[in-house]
Design a protein around this motif. Structure first.
Motif, PDB file in Angstrom:
ATOM      1  N   LEU A  63      78.707  38.960  49.025  1.00 39.39           N
ATOM      2  CA  LEU A  63      78.173  38.039  49.702  1.00 39.39           C
ATOM      3  C   LEU A  63      77.683  38.581  51.035  1.00 39.39           C
ATOM      4  O   LEU A  63      76.708  38.087  51.687  1.00 39.39           O
ATOM      5  N   LEU A  64      78.308  39.769  51.616  1.00 33.69           N
ATOM      6  CA  LEU A  64      78.105  40.079  53.119  1.00 33.69           C
ATOM      7  C   LEU A  64      76.722  40.998  53.045  1.00 33.69           C
ATOM      8  O   LEU A  64      76.521  41.812  52.175  1.00 33.69           O
ATOM      9  N   THR A  65      76.088  40.642  53.915  1.00 26.09           N
ATOM     10  CA  THR A  65      74.617  41.433  54.105  1.00 26.09           C
ATOM     11  C   THR A  65      74.533  41.940  55.458  1.00 26.09           C
ATOM     12  O   THR A  65      75.208  41.242  56.395  1.00 26.09           O
ATOM     13  N   ILE A  77      67.588  34.707  46.964  1.00 26.87           N
ATOM     14  CA  ILE A  77      66.450  34.823  46.063  1.00 26.87           C
ATOM     15  C   ILE A  77      66.784  35.335  44.695  1.00 26.87           C
ATOM     16  O   ILE A  77      66.726  34.926  43.644  1.00 26.87           O
ATOM     17  N   LYS A  78      67.751  36.364  44.988  1.00 31.57           N
ATOM     18  CA  LYS A  78      68.218  37.054  43.816  1.00 31.57           C
ATOM     19  C   LYS A  78      69.376  36.228  43.008  1.00 31.57           C
ATOM     20  O   LYS A  78      68.831  35.955  41.730  1.00 31.57           O
ATOM     21  N   LEU A  79      70.118  35.502  43.683  1.00 35.83           N
ATOM     22  CA  LEU A  79      71.039  34.617  43.216  1.00 35.83           C
ATOM     23  C   LEU A  79      70.219  33.471  42.282  1.00 35.83           C
ATOM     24  O   LEU A  79      70.739  33.242  41.050  1.00 35.83           O
ATOM     25  N   ALA A  80      69.187  33.039  42.987  1.00 37.65           N
ATOM     26  CA  ALA A  80      68.321  31.984  42.265  1.00 37.65           C
ATOM     27  C   ALA A  80      67.810  32.601  41.048  1.00 37.65           C
ATOM     28  O   ALA A  80      67.728  31.798  39.952  1.00 37.65           O
ATOM     29  N   ARG A  81      67.319  33.728  41.134  1.00 38.32           N
ATOM     30  CA  ARG A  81      66.562  34.192  39.829  1.00 38.32           C
ATOM     31  C   ARG A  81      67.647  34.582  38.856  1.00 38.32           C
ATOM     32  O   ARG A  81      67.262  34.328  37.527  1.00 38.32           O
ATOM     33  N   THR A  90      74.715  29.572  51.908  1.00 40.71           N
ATOM     34  CA  THR A  90      76.287  29.911  51.510  1.00 40.71           C
ATOM     35  C   THR A  90      76.424  31.187  51.983  1.00 40.71           C
ATOM     36  O   THR A  90      77.571  31.714  52.537  1.00 40.71           O
ATOM     37  N   ILE A  91      75.233  32.234  51.776  1.00 35.30           N
ATOM     38  CA  ILE A  91      75.410  33.376  52.435  1.00 35.30           C
ATOM     39  C   ILE A  91      75.527  33.604  53.625  1.00 35.30           C
ATOM     40  O   ILE A  91      76.277  34.414  54.134  1.00 35.30           O
ATOM     41  N   ALA A  92      74.897  32.856  54.531  1.00 38.98           N
ATOM     42  CA  ALA A  92      74.649  32.932  55.984  1.00 38.98           C
ATOM     43  C   ALA A  92      76.219  32.323  56.416  1.00 38.98           C
ATOM     44  O   ALA A  92      76.880  32.937  57.313  1.00 38.98           O
ATOM     45  N   ALA A  93      76.818  31.439  55.849  1.00 36.76           N
ATOM     46  CA  ALA A  93      78.017  31.071  56.162  1.00 36.76           C
ATOM     47  C   ALA A  93      79.171  32.038  55.720  1.00 36.76           C
ATOM     48  O   ALA A  93      80.276  32.469  56.685  1.00 36.76           O
ATOM     49  N   GLY A 139      70.419  38.742  53.837  1.00 34.45           N
ATOM     50  CA  GLY A 139      70.770  37.451  53.096  1.00 34.45           C
ATOM     51  C   GLY A 139      69.783  36.642  52.306  1.00 34.45           C
ATOM     52  O   GLY A 139      69.940  36.248  51.416  1.00 34.45           O
ATOM     53  N   PHE A 140      68.467  36.544  52.869  1.00 37.78           N
ATOM     54  CA  PHE A 140      67.586  35.915  52.265  1.00 37.78           C
ATOM     55  C   PHE A 140      67.083  36.281  50.896  1.00 37.78           C
ATOM     56  O   PHE A 140      66.898  35.870  49.909  1.00 37.78           O
TER      57      PHE A 140
END
Length: 78
Positions: free
Chosen positions: A9-11, A22-26, A66-69, A17-18
């Protein structure tokens, strides 16, 4: 689906991160409905439904939180 596509999840920054959110949602949709044919058939219905689009945006926003955290809100210098 056995393909490993999410290795971290690190970017590097919020933009990445955004994009990951989007990729996670897709990918969530793809896992839920594995048939590309069915997804393609349904896309016009939800693509013009304001409530469905808002719901999609909410999923992306939750993923981004989640990714930001996980990235310490990009406060830490890498």
């Amino acid at each position: 689906m056995s393909e490993v596509w999410l290795t971290s999840l690190l970017t590097a920054n919020p933009q990445e991160g955004f994009e990951l959110a989007i990729k996670l949602a897709r990918m969530g949709v793809k896992y839920t409905q594995p048939s590309a044919e069915v997804r393609d058939r349904l896309r016009p219905q939800y693509g013009s439904d304001a409530n469905a689009l808002i719901a999609s945006s909410q999923v992306v926003a939750i993923n981004f939180q989640t990714i930001a955290a996980a990235n310490g809100y990009w406060r830490d210098v890498r």
